[in-house]
Motif scaffolding. Structure first.
Motif, mmCIF file in Angstrom:
data_model
loop_
_atom_site.group_PDB
_atom_site.id
_atom_site.type_symbol
_atom_site.label_atom_id
_atom_site.label_comp_id
_atom_site.label_asym_id
_atom_site.label_seq_id
_atom_site.Cartn_x
_atom_site.Cartn_y
_atom_site.Cartn_z
ATOM 1 N N THR B 250 0.851 -1.192 0.000
ATOM 2 C CA THR B 250 0.000 0.000 0.000
ATOM 3 C C THR B 250 0.884 1.238 0.000
ATOM 4 O OG1 THR B 250 -0.090 -0.122 2.409
ATOM 5 C CG2 THR B 250 -1.937 -1.079 1.216
ATOM 6 N N GLY B 251 0.396 2.284 -0.657
ATOM 7 C CA GLY B 251 1.174 3.516 -0.733
ATOM 8 C C GLY B 251 0.516 4.507 -1.679
ATOM 9 N N SER B 252 1.311 5.325 -2.352
ATOM 10 C CA SER B 252 0.723 6.303 -3.272
ATOM 11 C C SER B 252 1.668 6.556 -4.445
ATOM 12 C CB SER B 252 0.425 7.605 -2.528
ATOM 13 O OG SER B 252 1.643 8.110 -2.018
ATOM 14 N N VAL B 253 1.118 7.156 -5.526
ATOM 15 C CA VAL B 253 1.889 7.386 -6.746
ATOM 16 C C VAL B 253 2.202 8.871 -6.884
ATOM 17 C CG1 VAL B 253 1.827 7.286 -9.267
ATOM 18 C CG2 VAL B 253 0.844 5.409 -7.912
ATOM 19 N N SER B 254 3.462 9.167 -7.182
ATOM 20 C CA SER B 254 3.785 10.536 -7.595
ATOM 21 C C SER B 254 5.003 10.503 -8.505
ATOM 22 C CB SER B 254 4.031 11.432 -6.371
ATOM 23 O OG SER B 254 5.138 10.944 -5.649
ATOM 24 N N ASN B 255 4.953 11.232 -9.615
ATOM 25 C CA ASN B 255 6.059 11.343 -10.573
ATOM 26 C C ASN B 255 6.560 9.977 -11.054
ATOM 27 O OD1 ASN B 255 5.909 14.111 -10.125
ATOM 28 N ND2 ASN B 255 7.372 13.965 -8.404
ATOM 29 N N GLY B 256 5.652 9.089 -11.403
ATOM 30 C CA GLY B 256 6.064 7.794 -11.937
ATOM 31 C C GLY B 256 6.732 6.895 -10.915
ATOM 32 N N THR B 257 6.493 7.132 -9.651
ATOM 33 C CA THR B 257 7.043 6.253 -8.615
ATOM 34 C C THR B 257 5.953 5.905 -7.608
ATOM 35 O OG1 THR B 257 9.185 7.332 -8.818
ATOM 36 C CG2 THR B 257 8.812 6.016 -6.820
ATOM 37 N N PHE B 258 5.892 4.610 -7.304
ATOM 38 C CA PHE B 258 4.961 4.169 -6.270
ATOM 39 C C PHE B 258 5.752 4.117 -4.957
ATOM 40 C CE2 PHE B 258 2.890 1.036 -3.591
ATOM 41 C CZ PHE B 258 1.553 1.394 -3.703
ATOM 42 N N THR B 259 5.271 4.865 -3.985
ATOM 43 C CA THR B 259 6.013 4.931 -2.728
ATOM 44 C C THR B 259 5.241 4.229 -1.624
ATOM 45 O OG1 THR B 259 6.780 7.088 -3.455
ATOM 46 C CG2 THR B 259 7.233 6.476 -1.156
ATOM 47 N N GLY B 263 9.878 1.779 0.733
ATOM 48 C CA GLY B 263 10.654 2.530 -0.239
ATOM 49 C C GLY B 263 9.851 2.862 -1.481
ATOM 50 N N GLY B 264 10.533 3.109 -2.608
ATOM 51 C CA GLY B 264 9.851 3.513 -3.827
ATOM 52 C C GLY B 264 10.113 2.556 -4.972
ATOM 53 N N ILE B 265 9.112 2.423 -5.882
ATOM 54 C CA ILE B 265 9.263 1.570 -7.054
ATOM 55 C C ILE B 265 9.077 2.448 -8.285
ATOM 56 C CG2 ILE B 265 8.361 -0.428 -8.305
ATOM 57 C CD1 ILE B 265 7.011 -1.076 -5.455
ATOM 58 N N ALA B 266 10.052 2.457 -9.167
ATOM 59 C CA ALA B 266 9.924 3.243 -10.394
ATOM 60 C C ALA B 266 8.920 2.553 -11.298
ATOM 61 C CB ALA B 266 11.282 3.342 -11.087
ATOM 62 N N TRP B 267 7.851 3.250 -11.677
ATOM 63 C CA TRP B 267 6.788 2.653 -12.479
ATOM 64 C C TRP B 267 6.171 3.754 -13.345
ATOM 65 C CZ3 TRP B 267 1.487 0.562 -10.411
ATOM 66 C CH2 TRP B 267 0.861 -0.190 -11.426
ATOM 67 N N PRO B 268 6.774 3.988 -14.521
ATOM 68 C CA PRO B 268 6.375 5.120 -15.375
ATOM 69 C C PRO B 268 4.878 5.129 -15.697
ATOM 70 C CG PRO B 268 8.351 4.055 -16.239
ATOM 71 C CD PRO B 268 7.861 3.195 -15.120
ATOM 72 N N GLU B 269 4.259 3.913 -15.933
ATOM 73 C CA GLU B 269 2.845 3.885 -16.345
ATOM 74 C C GLU B 269 1.882 3.880 -15.164
ATOM 75 O OE1 GLU B 269 4.349 0.255 -18.091
ATOM 76 O OE2 GLU B 269 5.691 1.950 -17.799
ATOM 77 N N ALA B 270 2.393 4.145 -13.959
ATOM 78 C CA ALA B 270 1.549 4.034 -12.772
ATOM 79 C C ALA B 270 0.308 4.923 -12.868
ATOM 80 C CB ALA B 270 2.342 4.419 -11.541
ATOM 81 N N ALA B 292 21.735 -1.267 -6.978
ATOM 82 C CA ALA B 292 20.877 -0.179 -6.509
ATOM 83 C C ALA B 292 19.454 -0.682 -6.308
ATOM 84 C CB ALA B 292 20.877 0.962 -7.511
ATOM 85 N N THR B 293 18.812 -0.259 -5.261
ATOM 86 C CA THR B 293 17.457 -0.711 -5.002
ATOM 87 C C THR B 293 16.664 0.353 -4.264
ATOM 88 O OG1 THR B 293 16.129 -2.352 -3.871
ATOM 89 C CG2 THR B 293 18.242 -1.875 -2.893
ATOM 90 N N GLY B 294 15.381 0.369 -4.550
ATOM 91 C CA GLY B 294 14.529 1.339 -3.881
ATOM 92 C C GLY B 294 13.788 0.742 -2.699
ATOM 93 N N LEU B 295 13.717 -0.593 -2.655
ATOM 94 C CA LEU B 295 12.915 -1.268 -1.628
ATOM 95 C C LEU B 295 13.798 -2.060 -0.673
ATOM 96 C CD1 LEU B 295 9.842 -2.948 -3.353
ATOM 97 C CD2 LEU B 295 9.800 -1.068 -1.722
ATOM 98 N N LYS B 296 13.441 -2.014 0.598
ATOM 99 C CA LYS B 296 14.208 -2.791 1.569
ATOM 100 C C LYS B 296 13.260 -3.486 2.541
ATOM 101 C CE LYS B 296 18.891 -1.140 2.175
ATOM 102 N NZ LYS B 296 19.153 -0.895 0.755
ATOM 103 N N VAL B 337 17.345 -7.202 3.400
ATOM 104 C CA VAL B 337 17.555 -7.493 1.971
ATOM 105 C C VAL B 337 16.992 -6.373 1.115
ATOM 106 C CG1 VAL B 337 17.672 -10.013 2.108
ATOM 107 C CG2 VAL B 337 15.451 -8.882 1.980
ATOM 108 N N GLY B 338 17.659 -6.136 -0.022
ATOM 109 C CA GLY B 338 17.143 -5.196 -1.011
ATOM 110 C C GLY B 338 16.251 -5.956 -1.969
ATOM 111 N N LEU B 339 15.174 -5.317 -2.458
ATOM 112 C CA LEU B 339 14.209 -6.002 -3.321
ATOM 113 C C LEU B 339 14.016 -5.235 -4.615
ATOM 114 C CD1 LEU B 339 11.565 -6.570 -0.513
ATOM 115 C CD2 LEU B 339 13.187 -8.267 -1.356
#
Lengths: 268, 349
Positions: B250-259, B263-270, B292-296, B337-339
């Motif tokens: 659960t989280g929210s979308v801003s600027n092509g990233t789901f946070t 952490g954050g997931i890069a997702w251009p079509e979000a 490099a990873t955005g999620l931990k 772990v990084g995901l």
């Protein structure tokens, strides 16, 4: 020792059973075969009394056989379909019907017979025929047929078996003939023997329902005991025994449960 | 020959609903088209209406007024099952205890008044096909569960039905036997080319057997599709969670990233409105150290399964994420772990 105590208890029980069940039967049979009961066995053995019973009460024997077979036919025709419907439709109504069917067994036979006489006694043709007794016997024996068939039908998944047969193209009658009847055969056989045996020995109701021309075997037996020599009455018992024993033995054989078979999964 | 002798039939249901006499609505109005020769699996939890639908197709139940059942375009709604020429396999098999195995298999042909010699030939053929020839003269109570299953199948097929209907045929068997028989049923259906409808609550069975799967819930169709579509593009949350394992963040979308908390997931079509994303265990992996990873997250449990390790990773959500890792690495409780998540596997429902 505890085991010894139990042994004597069992022996005592067995002797009691003998004293009240086996010995009277044996003595009664002997009385029917003895020349003079009051003199004792020294007076010699004879078939004279049996022959007298045969000559005097032959008709009651035939009537009893005929009556019990007619009773069987009627209970089969009514009882098997009734059990089928009761097994298939479990509603408040069918449950109530099932209970009501048993009433004639709970209510004293004399009461049922009286009610029949009060209601239909004035139809003289009916009152004096053996059909009048037949009605009483059917009332009394029907629940035994229904219960016995119903017990077997309830133990199998009748609904799914019938659906299986229907899926293979069988309509109602082929299903009834090929699936329902064969699978409640045990119940029908046990019920049939029960009905014949009960009808043959029924006295309470029959005693009120009978006329001098429609005496059944047990009514004749009472008659013989009441009005004739003890030896004839006893010989009568012997005849009754000879008729009813094979039925009881058959009943016992059919009532034997089939051993369940355990089948292991094949390792294939 | 293992042909059915009859051309496979197409089946259509239009506006079929079912209300039982006590007022229970077992099935909401349903439209469904089943192509000739395809295997359709009705999948859902108990009480979802899958068996009721099968029984309407079989002719064991009639739909409520207004519903129609068509076989090859012909209205059979009011035709009882015995006139529909469908083969049916029941969960309890419904084999006749008063007949032998051969008697059971030949019964449908006997009812059709097929000559004895032909019945005998067809029964032998069926026995051979199901590899139960040696059981021909056995009574049903002398058979094991798996053998009964084979007899039930042979009996249903012997009459060359237009369609084969199977109602949870494997549920009564143990797991190992279920796998074996699933394979057999699969190859049987393929070789017969018959229209088959298979009801189950087991998603693995559905995935393995179905050309198409109809997922049902509360008397409604939740989704119809090929196994792959159902798995990868579930139409509803129910379908997503009923089939396979689904991870949730659960989280929210801003600027092509789901946070989210982890952490954050890069997702251009979000889609900008997304507050929850779903994905399969195979779309997330544990990254190598240094990448490099955005999620931990923190390993909550690790089960080594031989070919892979099943990880439960705590990322601050109500449920830990399920991850299947093939990395040659020893995970233990408490590891950070990084995901990395493949955005192509992300779903918003």
């Amino acid at each position: 020792m505890k085991r010894r105590g139990l042994f004597y208890l069992q022996l005592g029980f067995t002797l009691l059973v003998c004293a009240f069940l086996v010995v009277p039967v044996f003595l009664s049979i002997m009385a029917g075969l003895t020349v003079n009961y009051f003199v004792g066995i020294e007076s010699g053995l004879t078939l004279r009394w049996v022959m007298e019973v045969w000559n005097g009460y032959r008709d009651t024997i035939f009537l009893s056989i005929g009556l019990s077979l007619a009773c069987l036919a009627v209970t089969l025709v009514i009882g098997v379909p009734a059990a089928y419907v009761l097994a298939k439709r479990q509603t408040a109504l069918t449950r109530a019907l099932e209970e009501m069917l048993v009433l004639p067994v709970a209510v004293p036979g004399l009461a049922t017979a009286l009610a029949l006489i009060v209601t239909y006694g004035s139809l003289s043709g009916f009152r004096t025929s053996w059909a009048f007794i037949l009605v009483g016997h059917v009332l009394f024996t029907l629940p035994f047929m229904v219960r016995s068939v119903l017990a077997v039908l309830s133990a199998i998944d009748l609904k799914t078996l019938e659906e299986g047969a229907a899926s293979l193209g069988a309509g109602f009658w082929p299903r009834f003939r090929d699936i329902v009847l064969p699978n409640c055969r045990q119940g029908i056989l046990a019920g049939s023997l029960m009905v014949v045996t009960l009808s043959m020995g029924e006295f309470n109701m029959t005693w009120l329902l009978h006329t001098p021309f429609t005496k059944t075997l047990p009514v004749g037996l009472a008659d013989a005991y009441a009005s004739l020599r003890l030896e004839i009455g006893s010989a009568y018992t012997l005849v009754f025994f000879l008729m009813i024993m094979p039925l009881l033995l058959a009943l016992q054989a059919f009532a034997k449960p089939r051993p369940a078979k355990f089948v292991a999964e094949d390792a294939e | 020959m293992t042909d059915t002798g009859n051309k496979p039939v197409s089946i259509a249901l239009t506006n079929c609903s079912k209300t039982f006499p006590d007022g229970t609505r077992a099935l909401e109005p349903l439209d469904l088209a089943i192509h000739a020769g395809e295997t359709v699996v009705f999948l859902g939890p108990s009480g979802c209406g899958k068996t009721t639908t099968l029984r309407i197709i079989a002719g064991l139940e009639e739909p409520d007024a207004g519903g129609k059942v068509l076989f090859d375009g012909v209205d059979v709604t009011h035709l009882p099952i015995e006139q529909r020429n469908v083969g049916m396999v029941f969960q309890s098999y419904a084999l006749f205890p008063n007949m032998t195995v051969a008697g059971n298999i030949g019964y449908g042909l006997k009812i059709r008044k097929v000559p004895d010699a032909q019945i005998k030939a067809r029964v032998s053929e069926m026995l051979a096909m199901m590899q139960i020839t040696r059981l021909a003269d056995r009574r049903i109570d002398q058979l094991s569960g798996g053998q009964r299953q084979r007899v039930a199948l042979a009996r249903a097929i012997a009459v060359r039905p237009r369609a084969l209907l199977l109602d949870e045929p494997l549920t009564a068997l143990d797991a190992k036997l279920r796998d074996t028989l699933r394979l057999e049923i699969d190859s049987l259906l393929r070789s017969l080319g018959i229209t088959a409808i298979y009801v189950t609550h087991d998603q693995a069975e559905a995935m393995a057997l179905g050309d198409r799967i109809v997922v049902m819930e509360h008397g409604r169709v939740a989704q119809i599709g090929k196994p792959r579509e159902i798995y990868q593009r579930p139409a509803t949350r129910f379908v997503a969670e009923f089939i396979g394992t689904m991870n949730r963040l659960t989280g929210s979308v801003s600027n092509g990233t789901f946070t989210c908390k982890a952490g954050g997931i890069a997702w251009p079509e979000a889609p900008s409105s997304a507050t929850e994303i779903l994905f399969r265990p195979e779309d997330i992996r544990v990254v190598e150290s240094g990448e490099a990873t955005g999620l931990k997250g923190t390993v909550a449990a690790a089960f080594f399964l031989g070919d892979r390790t099943r990880l439960f990773v705590d990322v601050g959500e109500a449920q830990p994420l399920v991850i299947e890792s093939t990395a040659r690495r020893d995970f233990s409780h408490g590891d950070r772990v990084g995901l990395a998540i493949d955005p192509r596997g992300l779903l918003v429902l």
